[in-house]
Design a protein around this motif. Structure first.
Motif, PDB file in Angstrom:
ATOM      1  N   ASN A   1       0.815  -1.222   0.000  1.00  0.00           N
ATOM      2  CA  ASN A   1       0.000   0.000   0.000  1.00  0.00           C
ATOM      3  C   ASN A   1       0.845   1.266   0.000  1.00  0.00           C
ATOM      4  OD1 ASN A   1      -2.480  -1.176  -0.199  1.00  0.00           O
ATOM      5  ND2 ASN A   1      -2.828  -1.254   1.994  1.00  0.00           N
TER       6      ASN A   1
ATOM      7  N   ILE B   1       2.337   1.820  -3.393  1.00  0.00           N
ATOM      8  CA  ILE B   1       1.330   2.231  -4.375  1.00  0.00           C
ATOM      9  C   ILE B   1       1.023   3.722  -4.222  1.00  0.00           C
ATOM     10  CG2 ILE B   1      -1.106   1.984  -5.018  1.00  0.00           C
ATOM     11  CD1 ILE B   1      -0.720  -1.063  -4.506  1.00  0.00           C
ATOM     12  N   TYR B   2       0.860   4.180  -2.974  1.00  0.00           N
ATOM     13  CA  TYR B   2       0.589   5.611  -2.749  1.00  0.00           C
ATOM     14  C   TYR B   2       1.787   6.461  -3.171  1.00  0.00           C
ATOM     15  CZ  TYR B   2      -3.562   4.154  -0.229  1.00  0.00           C
ATOM     16  OH  TYR B   2      -4.767   3.602   0.097  1.00  0.00           O
ATOM     17  N   TYR B   3       2.986   6.011  -2.844  1.00  0.00           N
ATOM     18  CA  TYR B   3       4.183   6.750  -3.252  1.00  0.00           C
ATOM     19  C   TYR B   3       4.281   6.796  -4.773  1.00  0.00           C
ATOM     20  CZ  TYR B   3       8.978   8.406  -3.432  1.00  0.00           C
ATOM     21  OH  TYR B   3      10.100   9.141  -3.698  1.00  0.00           O
ATOM     22  N   SER B   4       3.968   5.679  -5.424  1.00  0.00           N
ATOM     23  CA  SER B   4       3.996   5.624  -6.889  1.00  0.00           C
ATOM     24  C   SER B   4       2.933   6.533  -7.501  1.00  0.00           C
ATOM     25  CB  SER B   4       3.793   4.188  -7.376  1.00  0.00           C
ATOM     26  OG  SER B   4       4.869   3.380  -6.974  1.00  0.00           O
ATOM     27  N   ASP B   5       1.773   6.616  -6.841  1.00  0.00           N
ATOM     28  CA  ASP B   5       0.733   7.527  -7.320  1.00  0.00           C
ATOM     29  C   ASP B   5       1.206   8.977  -7.246  1.00  0.00           C
ATOM     30  OD1 ASP B   5      -0.939   5.385  -7.765  1.00  0.00           O
ATOM     31  OD2 ASP B   5      -2.140   5.703  -5.956  1.00  0.00           O
ATOM     32  N   ILE B   6       1.852   9.327  -6.151  1.00  0.00           N
ATOM     33  CA  ILE B   6       2.408  10.679  -6.000  1.00  0.00           C
ATOM     34  C   ILE B   6       3.476  10.907  -7.072  1.00  0.00           C
ATOM     35  CG2 ILE B   6       3.774  12.195  -4.476  1.00  0.00           C
ATOM     36  CD1 ILE B   6       2.304  10.750  -2.111  1.00  0.00           C
TER      37      ILE B   6
ATOM     38  N   GLY C   1       3.574   9.463 -10.019  1.00  0.00           N
ATOM     39  CA  GLY C   1       2.865   9.626 -11.284  1.00  0.00           C
ATOM     40  C   GLY C   1       2.317  11.037 -11.440  1.00  0.00           C
ATOM     41  N   ILE C   2       1.730  11.572 -10.382  1.00  0.00           N
ATOM     42  CA  ILE C   2       1.221  12.953 -10.408  1.00  0.00           C
ATOM     43  C   ILE C   2       2.378  13.927 -10.625  1.00  0.00           C
ATOM     44  CG2 ILE C   2       0.144  14.762  -8.987  1.00  0.00           C
ATOM     45  CD1 ILE C   2      -1.517  12.399  -7.708  1.00  0.00           C
TER      46      ILE C   2
END
Length: 181
Positions: A127, A130-135, A137-138
């Motif tokens: 988790n 995934i959140y770090y990867s989402d950041i 990506g943004i």
């Protein structure tokens, strides 16, 4: 520090440079994993001869038991028969056996340092990652947008020239997806 598009672009680029290179490097390696397995390297190859049952009788339990008979004690990942070859993949071994002759080999391998760790980033389902990867990506979207609008004067602005390259950069992957799909 003044908060403007140039500073945002520069600082996000600096902050994520290691991750950008790591993802790009492991992505390139993953693109070619059908031809070689970049995560592991061979330590030992051993020839074997076994008597295999009919293909219809080969199950995961059979593959697991055969692995034990061959002295493999690591966890089974998958098995199957493809083009007349029975393949079993274990965590640290690969077994390939010709269905007709029963001749095959066991390949023992270890994880390739650095490469296997960077490829793990692409596969991670934790988790927090995934959140770090989402950041990330943004942030890549932000880097792209700030880079596109950074130059405001001259013949190389986004409005005069950059949009054409951006459209080409979107159209090419869409064509590939359309042709493949």
């Amino acid at each position: 520090m003044k908060l403007n598009r140039r500073n945002i672009h520069r600082d996000l680029g600096y902050f994520y440079i290691g991750l950008i290179i790591s993802f790009a490097f492991s992505g390139i390696l993953m693109n070619h994993r059908e031809h070689w397995h970049p995560e592991k390297y061979t330590v030992e190859t051993k020839s074997i001869q076994v008597k295999l049952p009919e293909e219809s009788q080969i199950s995961e339990q059979y593959a697991e038991n055969l692995g034990k008979e061959l002295g493999i004690d690591d966890k089974i990942r998958r098995h199957g028969v493809k083009k007349g070859t029975f393949k079993i993949s274990f965590e640290k071994h690969d077994v390939e056996i010709d269905m007709k002759t029963g001749k095959g080999e066991i390949v023992a391998f270890k994880k390739t340092p650095i490469i296997s760790q960077t490829m793990k980033l692409h596969k991670s389902t934790s988790n927090w990652w995934i959140y770090y990867s989402d950041i990330f990506g943004i942030s890549l979207i932000t880097i792209a947008i700030t880079g596109a609008i950074m130059i405001t004067h001259g013949k190389n602005t986004f409005a005069r020239r950059g949009w054409k390259l951006a459209v080409a950069g979107v159209v090419i992957p869409l064509l590939v997806l359309f042709l493949i799909g």
